[in-house]
Design an enzyme around this catalytic site. Structure first.
Site, PDB file in Angstrom:
ATOM      1  N   HIS A   1      46.697 -18.966   3.241  1.00 23.14           N
ATOM      2  CA  HIS A   1      46.630 -18.046   2.099  1.00 23.14           C
ATOM      3  C   HIS A   1      45.196 -17.978   1.562  1.00 23.14           C
ATOM      4  O   HIS A   1      44.637 -16.898   1.390  1.00 23.14           O
ATOM      5  CB  HIS A   1      47.611 -18.531   1.016  1.00 23.14           C
ATOM      6  CG  HIS A   1      47.527 -17.799  -0.290  1.00 23.14           C
ATOM      7  ND1 HIS A   1      48.455 -16.857  -0.679  1.00 23.14           N
ATOM      8  CD2 HIS A   1      46.631 -17.884  -1.303  1.00 23.14           C
ATOM      9  CE1 HIS A   1      48.118 -16.386  -1.878  1.00 23.14           C
ATOM     10  NE2 HIS A   1      47.015 -17.005  -2.285  1.00 23.14           N
ATOM     11  N   GLU A   2      44.597 -19.145   1.319  1.00 22.76           N
ATOM     12  CA  GLU A   2      43.229 -19.164   0.767  1.00 22.76           C
ATOM     13  C   GLU A   2      42.230 -18.585   1.771  1.00 22.76           C
ATOM     14  O   GLU A   2      41.320 -17.858   1.399  1.00 22.76           O
ATOM     15  CB  GLU A   2      42.818 -20.588   0.360  1.00 22.76           C
ATOM     16  CG  GLU A   2      43.717 -21.249  -0.688  1.00 22.76           C
ATOM     17  CD  GLU A   2      43.929 -20.420  -1.943  1.00 22.76           C
ATOM     18  OE1 GLU A   2      43.111 -19.530  -2.237  1.00 22.76           O
ATOM     19  OE2 GLU A   2      44.946 -20.644  -2.626  1.00 22.76           O
TER      20      GLU A   2
ATOM     21  N   HIS B   1      42.218 -14.896   1.687  1.00 18.20           N
ATOM     22  CA  HIS B   1      41.552 -14.306   0.519  1.00 18.20           C
ATOM     23  C   HIS B   1      40.132 -13.852   0.868  1.00 18.20           C
ATOM     24  O   HIS B   1      39.598 -12.940   0.241  1.00 18.20           O
ATOM     25  CB  HIS B   1      41.497 -15.300  -0.643  1.00 18.20           C
ATOM     26  CG  HIS B   1      42.681 -15.196  -1.560  1.00 18.20           C
ATOM     27  ND1 HIS B   1      43.183 -13.996  -2.013  1.00 18.20           N
ATOM     28  CD2 HIS B   1      43.476 -16.159  -2.113  1.00 18.20           C
ATOM     29  CE1 HIS B   1      44.228 -14.221  -2.801  1.00 18.20           C
ATOM     30  NE2 HIS B   1      44.434 -15.524  -2.871  1.00 18.20           N
TER      31      HIS B   1
ATOM     32  N   GLU C   1      46.880 -10.896  -3.575  1.00 18.71           N
ATOM     33  CA  GLU C   1      47.694 -12.100  -3.390  1.00 18.71           C
ATOM     34  C   GLU C   1      48.766 -11.874  -2.313  1.00 18.71           C
ATOM     35  O   GLU C   1      49.092 -12.784  -1.562  1.00 18.71           O
ATOM     36  CB  GLU C   1      48.344 -12.507  -4.716  1.00 18.71           C
ATOM     37  CG  GLU C   1      47.372 -13.019  -5.761  1.00 18.71           C
ATOM     38  CD  GLU C   1      46.596 -14.252  -5.305  1.00 18.71           C
ATOM     39  OE1 GLU C   1      47.119 -15.014  -4.482  1.00 18.71           O
ATOM     40  OE2 GLU C   1      45.454 -14.429  -5.759  1.00 18.71           O
TER      41      GLU C   1
ATOM     42  N   ASP D   1      49.357 -13.909   1.078  1.00 17.15           N
ATOM     43  CA  ASP D   1      50.644 -14.510   1.460  1.00 17.15           C
ATOM     44  C   ASP D   1      51.053 -14.079   2.868  1.00 17.15           C
ATOM     45  O   ASP D   1      51.510 -14.904   3.674  1.00 17.15           O
ATOM     46  CB  ASP D   1      51.746 -14.107   0.470  1.00 17.15           C
ATOM     47  CG  ASP D   1      51.700 -14.918  -0.826  1.00 17.15           C
ATOM     48  OD1 ASP D   1      51.078 -15.993  -0.842  1.00 17.15           O
ATOM     49  OD2 ASP D   1      52.303 -14.469  -1.823  1.00 17.15           O
TER      50      ASP D   1
ATOM     51  N   HIS E   1      49.816 -12.657  -8.948  1.00 15.44           N
ATOM     52  CA  HIS E   1      50.748 -13.103  -7.903  1.00 15.44           C
ATOM     53  C   HIS E   1      52.090 -12.417  -8.096  1.00 15.44           C
ATOM     54  O   HIS E   1      52.504 -12.170  -9.231  1.00 15.44           O
ATOM     55  CB  HIS E   1      50.972 -14.622  -7.983  1.00 15.44           C
ATOM     56  CG  HIS E   1      49.713 -15.422  -7.877  1.00 15.44           C
ATOM     57  ND1 HIS E   1      48.921 -15.677  -8.979  1.00 15.44           N
ATOM     58  CD2 HIS E   1      49.114 -15.999  -6.827  1.00 15.44           C
ATOM     59  CE1 HIS E   1      47.871 -16.390  -8.597  1.00 15.44           C
ATOM     60  NE2 HIS E   1      47.954 -16.600  -7.287  1.00 15.44           N
TER      61      HIS E   1
ATOM     62  N   ARG F   1      57.314 -13.672  -3.292  1.00 17.25           N
ATOM     63  CA  ARG F   1      56.239 -14.178  -2.419  1.00 17.25           C
ATOM     64  C   ARG F   1      56.856 -14.615  -1.094  1.00 17.25           C
ATOM     65  O   ARG F   1      56.246 -14.474  -0.030  1.00 17.25           O
ATOM     66  CB  ARG F   1      55.520 -15.376  -3.074  1.00 17.25           C
ATOM     67  CG  ARG F   1      54.775 -14.987  -4.335  1.00 17.25           C
ATOM     68  CD  ARG F   1      53.917 -16.124  -4.829  1.00 17.25           C
ATOM     69  NE  ARG F   1      52.793 -16.400  -3.935  1.00 17.25           N
ATOM     70  CZ  ARG F   1      51.758 -17.136  -4.247  1.00 17.25           C
ATOM     71  NH1 ARG F   1      51.694 -17.692  -5.438  1.00 17.25           N
ATOM     72  NH2 ARG F   1      50.787 -17.345  -3.377  1.00 17.25           N
TER      73      ARG F   1
HETATM   74 ZN   LIG Z   1      45.817 -16.550  -3.905  1.00  9.74          ZN
END
Ligand SMILES: [Zn+2]
Length: 210
Positions: A48-49, A52, A109, A113, A172, A178
């Site tokens: 996930h990070e 980004h 976000e 995900d 988010h 999510r």
């Molecule tokens: Zn995030």
């Protein structure tokens, strides 16, 4: 963030990801959990990070942190088009009766995900490809364990007032979406649980941003 914080972030200005010690424990990570469970947990967060760095915000920064678009106009156009599919998918979800999820507000976000879950699933599969045998736990296959771990990351409970407020301001998506939103786009999830087309967690038009 302080060491006991259970959170993580990606900073486009420094082009780095941060994971405090607090998040490196169950249910995100445990030395006694299977590879499938750890990758569905912490692996998904790392993916996930990482993603980004390539979402609608991170894509505007170069590797050295300068605000500088490094993609060709064609790539930008394709990226934006794929983003609209993600916006439409999440905007169709109803957070509370009469309150729809804001797919535009949560786009970055949601892209993270989608990418994070996809990357973590590929990483788990790669780590287990030469395994002598599959480890079945509580009658769940390893693929199923991976997806259950993803779901368990986002177990939560909130008051209606909070959910209403978060739907307006949180970048988010609500925790349940999510999970539903990203897994609905993964063919591996549908295969793992034998979900046919048109089922609640199978997207009619799968979204993939790449
Ligand atoms: Zn995030």
């Amino acid at each position: 963030m302080t060491p006991p914080t259970v959170n993580a972030y990606y900073d486009p200005l420094k082009n780095h990801m941060v994971f405090p010690a607090g998040i490196l424990q169950a249910p995100f990570y445990s030395s006694s959990a299977s590879i499938a469970v750890n990758l569905g947990g912490m692996g998904m967060v790392v993916g996930h990070e990482l993603t980004h760095g390539f979402d609608d915000e991170g894509s505007q920064f170069a590797g050295n942190g300068n605000l500088e678009n490094r993609w060709s106009p064609e790539v930008c156009e394709r990226f934006e088009k794929k983003g609209t599919y993600v916006v439409n998918q999440y905007s169709s979800y109803e957070v509370l009766p009469g309150v729809k999820l804001n797919g535009k507000l949560t786009l970055g976000e949601n892209i993270a995900d989608l990418g994070g879950t996809k990357l973590a699933f590929a990483a788990y599969r790669a780590l287990r490809q030469d395994a002598p045998e599959e480890i079945i736990a509580d009658e769940f296959t390893e693929d199923q364990q991976f997806f259950l771990a993803v779901g368990q990351l986002w177990c939560s409970k909130s008051r209606e007032e909070y959910a209403h407020h978060a739907a307006k301001v949180d970048l988010h998506s609500p925790p349940n979406f999510r999970v539903i939103g990203s897994l609905a786009n993964l063919p591996g999830f549908a295969r793992a649980f034998s979900c046919g087309p048109g089922k609640a967690m199978t997207s009619a038009n799968t979204c993939e941003v790449r």
